[in-house]
Design a protein around this motif. Structure first.
Motif, PDB file in Angstrom:
ATOM      1  N   LEU A  27       0.821  -1.211   0.000  1.00  0.00           N
ATOM      2  CA  LEU A  27       0.000   0.000   0.000  1.00  0.00           C
ATOM      3  C   LEU A  27       0.857   1.263   0.000  1.00  0.00           C
ATOM      4  CD1 LEU A  27      -2.777  -1.136   2.496  1.00  0.00           C
ATOM      5  CD2 LEU A  27      -3.084  -0.643   0.053  1.00  0.00           C
ATOM      6  N   GLN A  28       2.047   1.196   0.597  1.00  0.00           N
ATOM      7  CA  GLN A  28       2.940   2.354   0.568  1.00  0.00           C
ATOM      8  C   GLN A  28       3.337   2.727  -0.862  1.00  0.00           C
ATOM      9  OE1 GLN A  28       6.080   0.947   3.090  1.00  0.00           O
ATOM     10  NE2 GLN A  28       5.182   1.771   4.976  1.00  0.00           N
ATOM     11  N   HIS A  29       3.274   1.761  -1.778  1.00  0.00           N
ATOM     12  CA  HIS A  29       3.685   1.993  -3.171  1.00  0.00           C
ATOM     13  C   HIS A  29       2.492   2.165  -4.108  1.00  0.00           C
ATOM     14  CE1 HIS A  29       7.253   0.290  -1.283  1.00  0.00           C
ATOM     15  NE2 HIS A  29       7.964   0.804  -2.267  1.00  0.00           N
ATOM     16  N   ALA A  30       1.295   2.307  -3.540  1.00  0.00           N
ATOM     17  CA  ALA A  30       0.094   2.350  -4.374  1.00  0.00           C
ATOM     18  C   ALA A  30      -0.053   3.653  -5.154  1.00  0.00           C
ATOM     19  CB  ALA A  30      -1.150   2.110  -3.511  1.00  0.00           C
ATOM     20  N   ARG A  31       0.655   4.704  -4.766  1.00  0.00           N
ATOM     21  CA  ARG A  31       0.608   5.975  -5.508  1.00  0.00           C
ATOM     22  C   ARG A  31       1.834   6.165  -6.409  1.00  0.00           C
ATOM     23  NH1 ARG A  31      -3.057   9.963  -4.021  1.00  0.00           N
ATOM     24  NH2 ARG A  31      -4.344   9.493  -2.217  1.00  0.00           N
ATOM     25  N   ASN A  32       2.723   5.190  -6.455  1.00  0.00           N
ATOM     26  CA  ASN A  32       3.879   5.301  -7.361  1.00  0.00           C
ATOM     27  C   ASN A  32       3.406   5.373  -8.814  1.00  0.00           C
ATOM     28  OD1 ASN A  32       6.042   2.889  -5.610  1.00  0.00           O
ATOM     29  ND2 ASN A  32       5.408   4.957  -5.034  1.00  0.00           N
ATOM     30  N   PRO A  33       4.116   6.080  -9.674  1.00  0.00           N
ATOM     31  CA  PRO A  33       3.803   6.041 -11.109  1.00  0.00           C
ATOM     32  C   PRO A  33       4.191   4.716 -11.766  1.00  0.00           C
ATOM     33  CG  PRO A  33       5.725   7.427 -10.695  1.00  0.00           C
ATOM     34  CD  PRO A  33       5.168   7.072  -9.349  1.00  0.00           C
ATOM     35  N   VAL A  34       4.837   3.836 -11.025  1.00  0.00           N
ATOM     36  CA  VAL A  34       5.172   2.504 -11.543  1.00  0.00           C
ATOM     37  C   VAL A  34       3.891   1.681 -11.663  1.00  0.00           C
ATOM     38  CG1 VAL A  34       6.488   0.386 -11.134  1.00  0.00           C
ATOM     39  CG2 VAL A  34       7.456   2.607 -10.477  1.00  0.00           C
ATOM     40  N   ASP A  35       3.768   0.941 -12.730  1.00  0.00           N
ATOM     41  CA  ASP A  35       2.592   0.095 -12.975  1.00  0.00           C
ATOM     42  C   ASP A  35       2.776  -1.241 -12.237  1.00  0.00           C
ATOM     43  OD1 ASP A  35       0.239  -0.909 -13.974  1.00  0.00           O
ATOM     44  OD2 ASP A  35       1.058  -1.384 -15.955  1.00  0.00           O
ATOM     45  N   TRP A  36       2.756  -1.163 -10.918  1.00  0.00           N
ATOM     46  CA  TRP A  36       3.052  -2.339 -10.086  1.00  0.00           C
ATOM     47  C   TRP A  36       1.939  -3.394 -10.160  1.00  0.00           C
ATOM     48  CZ3 TRP A  36       7.778  -2.902  -8.437  1.00  0.00           C
ATOM     49  CH2 TRP A  36       8.531  -1.832  -7.954  1.00  0.00           C
ATOM     50  N   TYR A  37       2.378  -4.645 -10.072  1.00  0.00           N
ATOM     51  CA  TYR A  37       1.498  -5.783  -9.796  1.00  0.00           C
ATOM     52  C   TYR A  37       1.898  -6.372  -8.449  1.00  0.00           C
ATOM     53  CZ  TYR A  37      -0.131  -6.171 -14.663  1.00  0.00           C
ATOM     54  OH  TYR A  37      -0.704  -5.943 -15.890  1.00  0.00           O
ATOM     55  N   ALA A  38       0.941  -6.995  -7.766  1.00  0.00           N
ATOM     56  CA  ALA A  38       1.290  -7.896  -6.670  1.00  0.00           C
ATOM     57  C   ALA A  38       1.721  -9.225  -7.293  1.00  0.00           C
ATOM     58  CB  ALA A  38       0.086  -8.094  -5.754  1.00  0.00           C
ATOM     59  N   TRP A  39       2.402 -10.059  -6.492  1.00  0.00           N
ATOM     60  CA  TRP A  39       2.829 -11.367  -6.990  1.00  0.00           C
ATOM     61  C   TRP A  39       1.602 -12.170  -7.417  1.00  0.00           C
ATOM     62  CZ3 TRP A  39       7.523 -13.619  -7.898  1.00  0.00           C
ATOM     63  CH2 TRP A  39       7.517 -15.001  -8.135  1.00  0.00           C
ATOM     64  N   GLY A  40       1.654 -12.767  -8.604  1.00  0.00           N
ATOM     65  CA  GLY A  40       0.544 -13.576  -9.057  1.00  0.00           C
ATOM     66  C   GLY A  40       0.632 -13.879 -10.536  1.00  0.00           C
ATOM     67  N   ALA A  41      -0.254 -14.762 -10.979  1.00  0.00           N
ATOM     68  CA  ALA A  41      -0.210 -15.249 -12.360  1.00  0.00           C
ATOM     69  C   ALA A  41      -0.428 -14.129 -13.372  1.00  0.00           C
ATOM     70  CB  ALA A  41      -1.260 -16.342 -12.540  1.00  0.00           C
ATOM     71  N   GLU A  42      -1.240 -13.126 -13.019  1.00  0.00           N
ATOM     72  CA  GLU A  42      -1.580 -12.070 -13.974  1.00  0.00           C
ATOM     73  C   GLU A  42      -0.336 -11.357 -14.488  1.00  0.00           C
ATOM     74  OE1 GLU A  42      -4.337  -7.993 -14.277  1.00  0.00           O
ATOM     75  OE2 GLU A  42      -4.120  -9.053 -12.357  1.00  0.00           O
ATOM     76  N   ALA A  43       0.587 -11.051 -13.578  1.00  0.00           N
ATOM     77  CA  ALA A  43       1.799 -10.336 -13.984  1.00  0.00           C
ATOM     78  C   ALA A  43       2.656 -11.190 -14.913  1.00  0.00           C
ATOM     79  CB  ALA A  43       2.597  -9.932 -12.750  1.00  0.00           C
ATOM     80  N   LYS A  91       5.761  -6.104  -6.980  1.00  0.00           N
ATOM     81  CA  LYS A  91       6.172  -5.713  -5.625  1.00  0.00           C
ATOM     82  C   LYS A  91       5.736  -6.807  -4.643  1.00  0.00           C
ATOM     83  CE  LYS A  91       7.767  -2.341  -4.433  1.00  0.00           C
ATOM     84  NZ  LYS A  91       9.158  -1.961  -4.054  1.00  0.00           N
ATOM     85  N   VAL A  92       6.663  -7.250  -3.786  1.00  0.00           N
ATOM     86  CA  VAL A  92       6.396  -8.329  -2.826  1.00  0.00           C
ATOM     87  C   VAL A  92       6.803  -7.898  -1.424  1.00  0.00           C
ATOM     88  CG1 VAL A  92       7.140 -10.642  -2.084  1.00  0.00           C
ATOM     89  CG2 VAL A  92       6.538 -10.238  -4.470  1.00  0.00           C
ATOM     90  N   ASP A  93       5.925  -8.159  -0.467  1.00  0.00           N
ATOM     91  CA  ASP A  93       6.220  -7.992   0.958  1.00  0.00           C
ATOM     92  C   ASP A  93       6.860  -9.286   1.444  1.00  0.00           C
ATOM     93  OD1 ASP A  93       6.166  -7.875   3.759  1.00  0.00           O
ATOM     94  OD2 ASP A  93       4.218  -6.877   3.830  1.00  0.00           O
ATOM     95  N   ARG A  94       8.138  -9.206   1.801  1.00  0.00           N
ATOM     96  CA  ARG A  94       8.858 -10.431   2.181  1.00  0.00           C
ATOM     97  C   ARG A  94       8.262 -11.095   3.411  1.00  0.00           C
ATOM     98  NH1 ARG A  94      12.480  -9.818   6.664  1.00  0.00           N
ATOM     99  NH2 ARG A  94      13.300 -11.837   6.068  1.00  0.00           N
ATOM    100  N   GLU A  95       7.602 -10.315   4.269  1.00  0.00           N
ATOM    101  CA  GLU A  95       7.025 -10.893   5.481  1.00  0.00           C
ATOM    102  C   GLU A  95       5.729 -11.642   5.178  1.00  0.00           C
ATOM    103  OE1 GLU A  95       8.939  -7.319   8.214  1.00  0.00           O
ATOM    104  OE2 GLU A  95       6.765  -7.399   7.868  1.00  0.00           O
ATOM    105  N   GLU A  96       5.056 -11.258   4.088  1.00  0.00           N
ATOM    106  CA  GLU A  96       3.878 -12.000   3.653  1.00  0.00           C
ATOM    107  C   GLU A  96       4.259 -13.223   2.821  1.00  0.00           C
ATOM    108  OE1 GLU A  96       0.075  -9.007   3.474  1.00  0.00           O
ATOM    109  OE2 GLU A  96       0.980  -9.640   1.595  1.00  0.00           O
ATOM    110  N   ARG A  97       5.307 -13.093   2.012  1.00  0.00           N
ATOM    111  CA  ARG A  97       5.697 -14.181   1.119  1.00  0.00           C
ATOM    112  C   ARG A  97       7.165 -14.551   1.346  1.00  0.00           C
ATOM    113  NH1 ARG A  97       2.261 -15.735  -2.997  1.00  0.00           N
ATOM    114  NH2 ARG A  97       3.748 -17.472  -3.004  1.00  0.00           N
ATOM    115  N   PRO A  98       7.460 -15.170   2.491  1.00  0.00           N
ATOM    116  CA  PRO A  98       8.843 -15.589   2.742  1.00  0.00           C
ATOM    117  C   PRO A  98       9.334 -16.627   1.746  1.00  0.00           C
ATOM    118  CG  PRO A  98       7.354 -16.553   4.370  1.00  0.00           C
ATOM    119  CD  PRO A  98       6.563 -15.538   3.602  1.00  0.00           C
ATOM    120  N   ASP A  99       8.411 -17.357   1.105  1.00  0.00           N
ATOM    121  CA  ASP A  99       8.811 -18.347   0.115  1.00  0.00           C
ATOM    122  C   ASP A  99       9.405 -17.681  -1.122  1.00  0.00           C
ATOM    123  OD1 ASP A  99       6.275 -17.265  -0.335  1.00  0.00           O
ATOM    124  OD2 ASP A  99       5.520 -19.042  -1.376  1.00  0.00           O
TER     125      ASP A  99
END
Length: 708
Positions: A27-43, A91-99
């Motif tokens: 969420l801290q990066h939700a206003r970045n001009p970068v076209d971010w995806y969360a980790w997932g098949a779509e990206a 963009k990945v939160d390492r604490e959510e996705r340690p794998d």
């Protein structure tokens, strides 16, 4: 939230699609001009469709250098355009996705020899890493390529020499797969000599002047100290205890410790524990609080108990959700400046405390006009001070010819005034997600501290957290990893099962409520079912049914946080021993054998596993207390156990009457172990062979100490 619900899937003109995520970091990066995806098949599907590389950025919400890279690069319109034109960015939160973090950190370490966050990795559309690093400045600086340069170079190579990059990705992926699959069985045998070698590793690297091991940066790694306390208990080696005490005292006197609010910062940037990285993490508080309580048990020094109480007071005050769970971390930065919340000028101290008290406080806590803190980038003086204790308070009192007790009371009043003034400052950002594994560690610490220090409020807070996790962090009988704002999700990892099992086991030890031991056993059995590699051995980080990444991960190294394999081995050992579940103990033994070849050359890297080995090697004791848990004689017997440091002891209560039935269903050998003539009775056993029962606490302790 209602307005966000109306946004298109990509977030619209003011946000990117991270606005729909729960992670504070994303969420801290939700206003970045970068076209971010969360980790997932779509990206990855888009990268495949558009024949682009993936740029993967991994960090966490309270990471200082993650903030820096965001400000410098991800908020930069020109750099964002370069990213959007040439890459699909995740963009990945390492604490959510340690794998995810573990796999690509292994790649970065293989490429560069080191790691850290933010982690920046370029991947093919099938997730294979081709190149990576950590923090990059926006432009070339001091011989280091800037992020703009890196992006352009990788994009050019992908257009002009794609085959070479793809070959490199295959080779690197093969390397990290081989590391994960590396056989360790039969290469070594773990014995008491392994414990001796671990102790020797620590003596070679011990900083006798300042405590800790090695140079800067210095991490607490409290499980290293907990291992040394166990080694001291096993062997009587005075040097082991000396290393622990020197380190604990130095950390509590230094700037690593928040002298006003309690709690420890992440690590020290220097070798003397003065200048910290100011972030505060839940897992550090849990592990360090337990180690300070253990040191109190071993030495009887009240100072260690007080430090533990201060840490837990901080957690219960600032890091606890209304649900009963515990938040993850607090940032190093406030108002965009690292440490600003914690630093003081001499003028501020004098203004708030008055000249007489302010001058005295400045002397005790090392406050000077020039300050002891320097601006990180330039190294320039700021006139700001990190509070610390250059000399023990007792020594200052003696120098001033003042009675110590009233002097300390006076200092406490001053600290309270400064704390209240600090509360009016802009607080650091708090990462308010609740993680099952770190909450398990905090339950483990609170329950232990509660029974040893005689603080029932700690046990009650541990109970509330356990009820929250078991009531909310499960779906269809499967444990979940993360909770935030009413949303529990992500299938739990090995660490979640292992740390929560330890926490629930300790909660049983503190309350003698059979429910918690039953839940600990259930989780251990589930852990074996979901994570054990029946073909090769060892526990996988990701369980059955979890997302299949480019390789599996079996983590062992005990860094700032113990590994899931180490915690699992200890949990299986203690829960299996108390419940007579031989299958759990066998899996603990097999895990030690599987990793023996990795542990034996350098045991210092695996202190939490050494704690499990110490228990497995024994002699470990099972103690049964029989009688009414509310009776004064049983309470006295229990307090006698809690005052001593018996790391390889497990304790059960066999209550009278109908209350016995529930615990007898979990621990079969309790049947027949009853109170003698209505008096509190102790059965001290080793491998379920029991000495004659005793109603004398002194005799109980003599039997318990046995060969030690």
């Amino acid at each position: 939230k209602e307005e966000i619900a109306k946004l298109p899937p990509d977030g619209g003109p003011d946000f990117n699609r991270l606005i729909f995520e729960s992670s504070p970091y994303l969420l801290q990066h939700a206003r970045n001009p970068v076209d971010w995806y969360a980790w997932g098949a779509e990206a990855f599907e888009r990268a495949r469709r558009e024949e682009k590389l993936v740029f993967l950025s991994v960090g966490y919400s309270t990471c200082h250098w993650c903030h820096v890279m965001e400000r410098e690069s991800f908020e930069n319109e020109a750099i964002a355009r370069l990213m959007n034109d040439n890459f699909v960015s995740i963009k990945v939160d390492r604490e959510e996705r340690p794998d995810v973090d573990a796999i690509y950190m292994a790649a970065v370490q293989a490429l560069t020899g080191s790691g850290g966050w933010p982690m920046s990795v370029f991947l093919t559309a099938d997730g294979k890493p081709i190149w990576g690093g950590t923090y990059f400045p926006p432009d070339d600086r001091f011989g280091q390529p800037g992020f703009r340069t890196v992006l352009q170079k990788i994009a050019d190579l992908w257009r002009t020499d794609r085959a070479r990059l793809e070959r490199g990705a295959e080779e690197l992926t093969g390397h990290i797969r081989a590391q994960s699959a590396e056989a360790r069985t039969g290469e070594a045998e773990l014995t008491t000599k392994t414990l001796e070698k671990g102790y020797s590793n620590y003596t070679e690297r011990f900083d006798a002047a300042h405590g800790g091991f090695g140079g800067a940066p210095k991490f607490p790694r409290s499980h290293s100290l907990s291992f040394l306390l166990r080694y001291h208990s096993r062997t009587g080696t005075a040097r082991a205890l000396e290393m622990v005490e020197t380190t604990l005292q130095a950390m509590a006197a230094g700037g690593m410790y928040d002298h006003l609010g309690g709690g420890f910062h992440r690590y020290s940037t220097d070798p003397v524990w003065l200048v910290p990285h100011f972030e505060q993490m839940l897992n550090d508080q849990a592990l360090l609080a337990r180690t300070y309580v253990e040191a109190y048990q071993v030495t009887g020094e009240e100072r260690y108990a007080e430090v533990a109480r201060d840490m837990l007071r901080y957690v219960l005050r600032d890091m606890t959700d209304a649900s009963g769970g515990f938040y993850s971390a607090e940032d190093a930065d406030s108002e965009g400046v690292e440490g600003k919340f914690y630093l003081w000028t001499e003028q501020e101290i004098l203004r708030l405390l008055g000249r007489e008290d302010g001058t005295l406080f400045a002397r005790v806590y090392g406050v000077t006009q020039d300050g002891n803190y320097r601006e990180e980038a330039s190294g320039g003086e700021t006139g700001e001070n990190i509070l610390h204790l250059p000399a023990p308070v007792a020594e200052v009192a003696a120098d001033l010819d003042l009675d110590q007790a009233p002097f300390e009371e006076r200092l406490e009043v001053m600290r309270r005034k400064l704390f209240e003034a600090r509360e009016r400052r802009v607080h650091p950002h708090r990462d308010d997600k609740i993680l099952t594994d770190w909450n398990g560690l905090m339950i483990w610490a609170l329950a232990y501290a509660g029974r040893v220090l005689g603080e029932p409020a700690y046990v009650e807070r541990a109970r509330r957290a356990a009820e929250f996790l078991l009531g909310t962090m499960q779906s269809e009988g499967r444990l979940l990893h993360r909770y935030r704002e009413g949303n529990a999700s992500i299938p739990a990892f090995l660490d979640d099962h292992a740390f929560l099992s330890l926490g629930l086991f300790e909660l049983y030890q503190a309350t003698f409520e059979a429910r918690w031991l039953g839940e600990a056993r259930r989780l251990c059995r589930e852990m074996v079912k979901l994570f054990w590699d029946g073909e090769r051995g060892g526990f996988r980080l990701v369980g059955e049914g979890g997302e299949q990444l480019i390789t599996e991960t079996k983590e062992l190294y005990d860094g700032a946080i113990p590994s899931g394999n180490s915690a699992a081995t200890l949990a299986l050992s203690v829960v299996g021993r108390l419940t007579m579940d031989g299958d759990l103990e066998r899996h603990a033994e097999q895990n030690l054998k599987f990793f023996a070849g990795q542990i034996d050359p350098f045991p210092m890297g695996y202190p939490f596993m050494l704690m499990a080995l110490d228990f497995a090697l024994g002699p470990s004791k099972e103690v049964v207390l029989a009688g009414d848990p509310t009776a004064p004689d049983l309470i006295a017997m229990r307090r006698a156990l809690d005052r001593g440091f018996f790391p390889n002891m497990v304790v059960a209560l066999h209550p009278p009457g109908d209350g016995a039935r529930e615990i007898e269903e979990i621990i079969g050998f309790l049947e027949g172990q009853d109170a003698l003539e209505g008096n509190a009775t102790a059965y001290v056993c080793e491998n379920y062979a029991c000495n004659l029962p005793t109603t004398d606490p002194v005799e109980m302790l003599r039997l318990l100490r046995g060969n030690r």
